[in-house]
Design a protein around this motif. Structure first.
Motif: not given
Length: 366
Positions: A226-227, A232, A346-347, A350, A356, A360
């Motif tokens: 994820g980010d 996340g 949920n990363p 995804a 999104p 975030a």
């Protein structure tokens, strides 16, 4: 009158020996059970929250519902340092925080995760040595545990939510890994690869049955998928909680007292609780109250937050949504669907076209 049957002398001797042996086994078994009981009780560490906080607290519910504050400590002491890595300067913070609200009929529970970097007004507390810790208007939520331990974390949570925390449960890194292993592991499914250089977790897309250390790495990873945001990571923690509930149901943990006792030593060594839960009887009683709650009876949301003004590494409550969450729990109502529908993705699950659904935030590195 029929002649009374006589048992041969040798056979009578064998029966007496067998009876004595059986009696000895009963005595030894009872002794072992007593030993195990007191051993498990002795394993549990506790904090007298009521004594530390006094009477200036939200009132307890009277309808049968109750709330539990569950914290995961990021202490690096002992086994935790080997599992967690990094450095917290000799202190510990609440790496994971969940407010668990159990409905009045104990058939459903809602879990609200509080991002650790949420800026809150932290009340005045006392530290473990009884020294006063002044309150501040703006502090990270997880700093409450760092400066004042469990009681300060509870006090801060009660001030934030307006809810009485009837119970407190804390588990550290090593304890979490041990519990997962004792339960036979946990199964998770990912639709993307997870590569975490810090923990060594390396999962291709697919279904994976994780051992304790892998499960710990899964719930703590941020930069591996994820980010890299804490929001996340919270979604991974929600996924793990539901996986462990499925595992518990599969092995009959809550419905089968024998199975519960079989992992009792590991579980009790891994927990710190409030004093009211600090016994085997109390923990088994709580497990019996919750045994009807599986993944399908568990609602999980993250406290609605937005990026803090002037600090992209922190978040603040999003209003009025945050107040709506706490009001729903206080009234023992379902969390509004509009809030559930805007939860972060949920990363680990995804989809390429997913957008999104919540802002975030990048947690500050420690």
């Amino acid at each position: 009158m029929a002649e009374q049957t006589r048992i041969p002398r040798n056979r009578r001797k064998v029966l007496r020996v067998a009876a004595c042996a059986f009696a000895a086994l009963v005595v030894l078994g009872a002794g072992a059970a007593v030993y195990a009981y007191f051993r498990l009780n002795g394993n549990i560490k506790s904090v007298d929250i009521d004594a530390r906080l006094g009477g200036a607290r939200p009132p307890a519910a009277t309808d049968g519902s109750f709330n539990i504050l569950v914290l995961g400590s990021d202490s690096r002491s002992g086994e935790n340092g080997d599992l967690a890595g990094g450095d917290t300067g000799g202190s510990a913070r609440s790496d994971t925080a969940m407010v668990v609200h159990v409905s009045r009929d104990h058939s459903h529970a809602d879990v609200v995760s509080i991002p650790r970097d949420t800026l809150v007004a932290r009340p005045g507390c006392t530290d473990a040595g009884g020294r006063p810790v002044p309150g501040v208007k703006r502090a990270m939520y997880n700093s409450a545990f760092e400066v004042g331990g469990a009681a300060c974390a509870v006090k801060t949570t009660e001030q934030l939510t307006g809810l009485r925390m009837d119970h407190y449960v804390q588990v550290d890194f090593a304890g979490f890994a041990r519990v997962v292993d004792a339960m036979g592991g946990a199964t998770v499914t990912t639709t993307v690869a997870i590569h975490d250089r810090d923990s060594g977790l390396d999962l291709p897309p697919g279904e994976h049955h994780l051992n304790g250390q892998q499960a710990l790495a899964f719930v703590r990873t941020r930069h591996g998928v994820g980010d890299g945001s804490d929001l996340g990571r919270i979604e991974l923690q929600k996924q793990m909680v539901k996986s462990l509930l499925r595992q518990a149901g599969g092995i009959g943990l809550f419905a089968n007292p024998v199975e519960l006792w079989s992992v009792g030593d590991t579980m009790t060594r891994s927990l710190t609780t409030d004093s009211a839960l600090a016994s085997v009887d109390a923990l088994v009683g709580l497990a019996q109250e919750l045994k009807g709650i599986g993944p399908d009876q568990l609602g999980m949301v993250t406290l609605p937050v937005v990026t803090a003004p002037g600090d992209p590494n922190r978040v603040v409550e999003q209003q009025p949504q945050a107040d709506q969450v706490w009001a729903a729990l206080k009234a023992d109502r379902a969390i509004p669907q509009a809030i559930v529908a805007t939860q972060p993705a949920n990363p680990a699950q995804a989809s390429p076209t997913a957008a999104p659904t919540a802002p975030a935030t990048a947690s500050a590195k420690r």
